[in-house]
Design a protein around this motif. Structure first.
Motif, mmCIF file in Angstrom:
data_model
loop_
_atom_site.group_PDB
_atom_site.id
_atom_site.type_symbol
_atom_site.label_atom_id
_atom_site.label_comp_id
_atom_site.label_asym_id
_atom_site.label_seq_id
_atom_site.Cartn_x
_atom_site.Cartn_y
_atom_site.Cartn_z
ATOM 1 N N THR A 238 0.849 -1.189 0.000
ATOM 2 C CA THR A 238 0.000 0.000 0.000
ATOM 3 C C THR A 238 0.887 1.241 0.000
ATOM 4 O OG1 THR A 238 -1.740 -1.146 1.189
ATOM 5 C CG2 THR A 238 -1.766 1.254 1.254
ATOM 6 N N SER A 239 0.642 2.148 -0.922
ATOM 7 C CA SER A 239 1.520 3.304 -1.100
ATOM 8 C C SER A 239 1.304 4.339 -0.016
ATOM 9 C CB SER A 239 1.266 3.948 -2.464
ATOM 10 O OG SER A 239 1.568 3.040 -3.493
ATOM 11 N N LEU A 240 2.409 4.933 0.438
ATOM 12 C CA LEU A 240 2.333 6.104 1.296
ATOM 13 C C LEU A 240 2.393 7.345 0.406
ATOM 14 C CD1 LEU A 240 4.813 5.212 4.178
ATOM 15 C CD2 LEU A 240 2.326 5.040 4.200
ATOM 16 N N PRO A 241 1.678 8.426 0.778
ATOM 17 C CA PRO A 241 1.806 9.659 -0.004
ATOM 18 C C PRO A 241 3.216 10.225 0.149
ATOM 19 C CG PRO A 241 0.530 10.040 1.981
ATOM 20 C CD PRO A 241 0.738 8.556 1.895
ATOM 21 N N MET A 242 3.613 11.063 -0.812
ATOM 22 C CA MET A 242 4.951 11.631 -0.827
ATOM 23 C C MET A 242 4.862 13.154 -0.797
ATOM 24 S SD MET A 242 6.884 8.868 -1.139
ATOM 25 C CE MET A 242 8.470 9.437 -1.724
ATOM 26 N N ALA A 243 5.889 13.780 -0.249
ATOM 27 C CA ALA A 243 5.976 15.240 -0.231
ATOM 28 C C ALA A 243 7.441 15.645 -0.269
ATOM 29 C CB ALA A 243 5.292 15.820 1.012
ATOM 30 N N ASN A 244 7.704 16.804 -0.866
ATOM 31 C CA ASN A 244 9.054 17.366 -0.807
ATOM 32 C C ASN A 244 9.399 17.708 0.628
ATOM 33 O OD1 ASN A 244 9.133 17.210 -3.584
ATOM 34 N ND2 ASN A 244 8.644 19.364 -3.905
ATOM 35 N N PHE A 245 10.676 17.575 0.957
ATOM 36 C CA PHE A 245 11.141 17.879 2.316
ATOM 37 C C PHE A 245 12.151 19.016 2.243
ATOM 38 C CE2 PHE A 245 14.164 17.544 5.765
ATOM 39 C CZ PHE A 245 13.357 17.374 6.878
ATOM 40 N N ARG A 246 11.943 20.050 3.064
ATOM 41 C CA ARG A 246 12.873 21.168 3.128
ATOM 42 C C ARG A 246 13.187 21.478 4.594
ATOM 43 N NH1 ARG A 246 12.931 19.810 -1.277
ATOM 44 N NH2 ARG A 246 12.639 20.986 -3.215
ATOM 45 N N ALA A 247 14.477 21.564 4.897
ATOM 46 C CA ALA A 247 14.918 22.025 6.213
ATOM 47 C C ALA A 247 15.243 23.508 6.101
ATOM 48 C CB ALA A 247 16.154 21.252 6.667
#
Length: 805
Positions: free
Chosen positions: A521-530
């Motif tokens: 089952t796929s997890l949603p993805m998002a860009n990550f910025r510190a």
């Protein structure tokens, strides 16, 4: 036969030497067409047509071209895809390098086992990596240098093998130097280090997706067979590690030609420029053909005399084609010199990120292209005069009379149609490209780029822990804010508009995974910025709800984060996002509370829509080892004027700190439009050149027509025809092929607009604006070109002209 051709050649040279104005005009027109064609072809050949500089480059493929993979996927590809003879994963890092002299930051390629063997590359000094260098036992502290870095850091010394090099605070042993002609997969790489893979470390295998992958097809294996096996390996990973390796990654598993992947982003642009320059050459050739046809009027007597003395049709055709070939050779030689002179100027204007920019050279293929172009031109503009003059009328020319004409001949009329249609197509295309460029420049990136300076210090892990890095940025910001020209300061690990991206899976509060869902089952993805406190304020990125980060968000306080509007609306449409929790990688231990919603930023480029995004404070991002942050300063003066002061401040905090990427945010935005701006500029220049050449052709055709019709015009005027009537008739006669060319050109321009639809940044390409402006511009230029010979015809003295006849 050869003696006869030599005679024709001498006759052609004498003839052109006598008529120097005609020769200079024809050679210049032809040189412009051939020179422009050769210059653009030199770039297209180096980028699109020249094979990659590796053995059997057609066997090299790119895997997962649209997404990076993690180490587990790389191991699966290496172990379970027999269709690939070799597989290499790699990533690019900007790493501090110290070894004598000033500290510096270099681009490093970390490559998996067999990388150099897959490319058929060997070291010129020492050797490349061996399998044991990729183990997690400490034996991987070795490096292979590029030829340039070897010359820069070691002065080209052959005893550099075995020397120690401090990379990111860790001592590495130099084991090899690559030859100068070696082209890295990533042209930025200055040295290579081994990619360490520990099969027993599941956390490392399943961690961040940052690896690009290339492979070499096994002998006798097709790309389709490799595709099927890669897809099978991908879905096997979904079944066994679905929480990390999701369905969307399996669905994006593709195998593509490596060369096509590298140049794919610029292929359409270069093809467009080749088509534009081909139109220029076509119009130039048509112009020279018209010049030769005009000259043919005055050579009827010569051809008639030669025919009367026994020269047959074949002999006359050969002579005329030899003359055309001489003209083409002269134009080709001048065009080659012109393209040789402009090549470096053209390359200097190309975007620095153009694929294969280092492979561009003005070599034998370009010279061959000049020769073939000149040969085509000779054939194109030599046929019509040869056919016209090879069967002369022996009576009228020898009797001293003229044949009264009735307007442009079919051939010249067709050439005018070609010239006008080509001008219309290029003009409409250039207008569309300029409009598209304007639309791209007007796109809101989501932040304010004016008066912002960027510079990137690189903190070595050996000297800075995560807590020390956060303290370094706090102290540095305090000192930078003390500068009178600095208003605000912030930092981010990945600048907007950069090619790099961190893309993490997550789970949202209130949306847990279904425990009964099948594996994969796929997890949603998002860009990550510190980011640091002050980053959003520095770029004027609005906080729509909640708050921004402050220095109170430390490593020992409650984990917090920001999300952008895209992610908030996707997860909680119509609801409040502030106060919700997100779980990076679906892990409870990586949970954080959303304390604010920020405005959307086009991180990947002006032509890419904002993506879901997560911001975390740098002080709470220690697990990702973030130490190299781009510091951004909003200044009161020009950003470049503050650069030296900013460097001095950073060096006052740490004198050994490597500082790179000193630029302005405006420069990054300009880079986004560099390629479309260059394309629009070159296409517009070609369109203007084509329009000028086309109008010269129209002028030449009508001038010849008027010259032939002088007896007819004189007789009519002697019988009472008004000058206004003559002027209108001559102009209307010339306008007919112009109108036909406009019609044909608009149809072709509409087709071109449809082909360009997916590359333009306007909502609706092909609308009437560009067409209307083009018709007006071409029509006005044509009227000017037609008016001059028409006015000359209307001013003819009937009595004088009839006496001359």
């Amino acid at each position: 036969m050869l003696e006869s051709i030599a005679l024709d050649l001498r006759h052609a040279l004498r003839s052109f030497a006598k008529d120097r104005t005609f020769t200079a005009t024809a050679v210049l027109i032809l040189a412009l067409g051939i020179g422009a064609t050769s210059s653009i072809f030199s770039v297209a050949y180096g980028v699109l047509l020249q094979p990659l500089p590796y053995p059997q480059p057609e066997e090299l493929v790119r895997l997962w071209p649209d997404q990076p993979v993690n180490k587990r996927a790389l191991v699966a590809l290496q172990d379970s895809v027999p269709a690939l003879e070799g597989v290499s994963g790699f990533g690019t890092w900007s790493i501090p390098l110290t070894q004598g002299g000033e500290p510096d930051v270099v681009e490093i390629g970390r490559v998996s086992v067999g990388h150099f063997e897959l490319l058929g590359a060997a070291a010129s000094l020492g050797h490349t990596f061996r399998p044991e260098h990729h183990r997690a036992d400490g034996s991987g502290a070795v490096a292979v240098l590029s030829h340039g870095l070897w010359r820069q850091r070691f002065g080209g010394r052959h005893d550099a093998i075995g020397e120690r090099l401090e990379i990111n605070g860790v001592a590495h042993t130099v084991i090899g130097v690559m030859p100068a002609e070696h082209r890295p997969v990533d042209p930025r790489w200055q040295l290579w280090t081994p990619l360490i893979i520990d099969p027993s470390d599941a956390e490392d295998l399943d961690s961040s997706f940052y690896l690009s992958v290339i492979g070499r097809l096994a002998p006798g294996v097709s790309q389709a067979q490799a595709q099927a096996q890669v897809e099978a390996a991908a879905w096997s990973l979904v079944e066994t590690h679905g929480q990390r390796f999701t369905r969307d990654r399996a669905e994006s598993a593709r195998v593509v030609d490596l060369h096509g992947h590298i140049v794919g982003s610029v292929t359409s642009t270069l093809v467009l420029l080749l088509a534009a320059v081909a139109a220029v050459l076509l119009v130039a050739s048509a112009n020279v053909a018209n010049l030769l046809l005009s000259r043919a009027v005055y050579r009827r007597r010569e051809m008639a005399v030669r025919a009367a003395l026994g020269a047959d049709r074949r002999r006359l055709v050969r002579q005329l084609l030899v003359e055309s070939s001489v003209l083409a050779a002269l134009g080709g030689a001048v065009g080659w010199l012109l393209s040789l002179w402009t090549f470096d100027l053209l390359v200097a204007q190309l975007p620095r990120d153009l694929p294969r920019l280092g492979d561009l050279e003005f070599g034998a293929p370009v010279a061959l292209a000049c020769g073939l172009t000149a040969g085509f031109a000779a054939l194109f503009f030599g046929i019509a005069p040869a056919v016209r003059l090879a069967t002369p009328d022996l009576r009228t020319p020898l009797a001293g009379g003229r044949r009264l004409g009735g307007g442009p001949r079919r051939t010249t009329t067709a050439l005018v149609v070609v010239q006008v249609a080509s001008s219309v197509v290029l003009l409409v295309t250039s207008f569309l490209l300029i409009e598209s460029l304007a639309a791209l420049r007007d796109t809101d990136p989501g932040f304010r780029s004016d008066s912002v300076l960027s510079l990137r210090p690189s903190l070595s892990p050996a000297r800075y822990s995560t807590e020390q890095a956060a303290a370094f940025y706090d102290e540095t910001f305090d000192r930078l804010l003390a500068l009178s020209a600095v208003d605000r300061v912030g930092a981010i690990q990945l600048l907007p508009m950069s090619a790099e991206n961190w893309h993490f899976p997550f789970l949202a509060d209130g949306q847990p995974p279904d425990p009964d869902a099948p594996a994969g089952t796929s997890l949603p993805m998002a860009n990550f910025r510190a980011i640091t406190p002050g980053y959003l304020e520095t770029l004027d990125i609005p906080v729509l709800r909640g708050r921004a980060f402050t220095r109170a968000d430390r490593a020992d306080t409650r984990p917090v984060g920001l999300i952008n509007r895209q992610l908030a609306e996707r997860l909680w449409p119509g609801q409040e996002a502030v106060g919700r929790r997100l779980f990076l990688f679906g892990d409870e231990g990586r949970a954080f509370t959303v304390v604010g919603v920020a405005g959307d930023v086009r991180q990947a480029g002006l032509d890419t829509a904002p993506q879901p995004e997560i911001y975390r404070p740098l002080a709470q991002s220690g697990e990702f080892g973030i130490r190299s942050m781009a510091i951004l300063l909003r200044t009161q003066n020009r950003p470049a004027d503050v650069a030296d002061e900013a460097r001095a401040v950073l060096r006052s905090v740490d004198p050994l700190l490597p500082i790179t990427d000193v630029t302005t945010l405006g420069t990054l935005l300009d880079a986004q439009v560099a390629e479309p701006r260059l394309t629009a500029l070159i296409t517009s220049a070609f369109a203007l050149l084509t329009l000028i050449l086309g109008m010269v052709g129209i002028y030449g055709v009508l001038s010849r027509s008027v010259a032939e019709r002088i007896p007819d015009i004189s007789l009519r005027m002697a019988l009472g025809a008004a000058r206004r009537t003559v002027l209108a008739e001559v102009i209307s006669t010339g306008l007919k092929p112009v109108a036909a060319g406009l019609g044909v050109g608009l149809l072709l321009a509409y087709a071109a607009a449809q082909l360009l639809r997916h590359t333009l940044h306007t909502a609706e390409p092909g609308h009437l604006g560009a067409a209307a402006v083009t018709v007006g511009a071409v029509g006005l230029a044509a009227l000017i070109a037609l008016w001059l010979p028409a006015r000359r015809a209307s001013l003819v003295d009937p009595a004088k002209a009839l006496r001359q006849e």
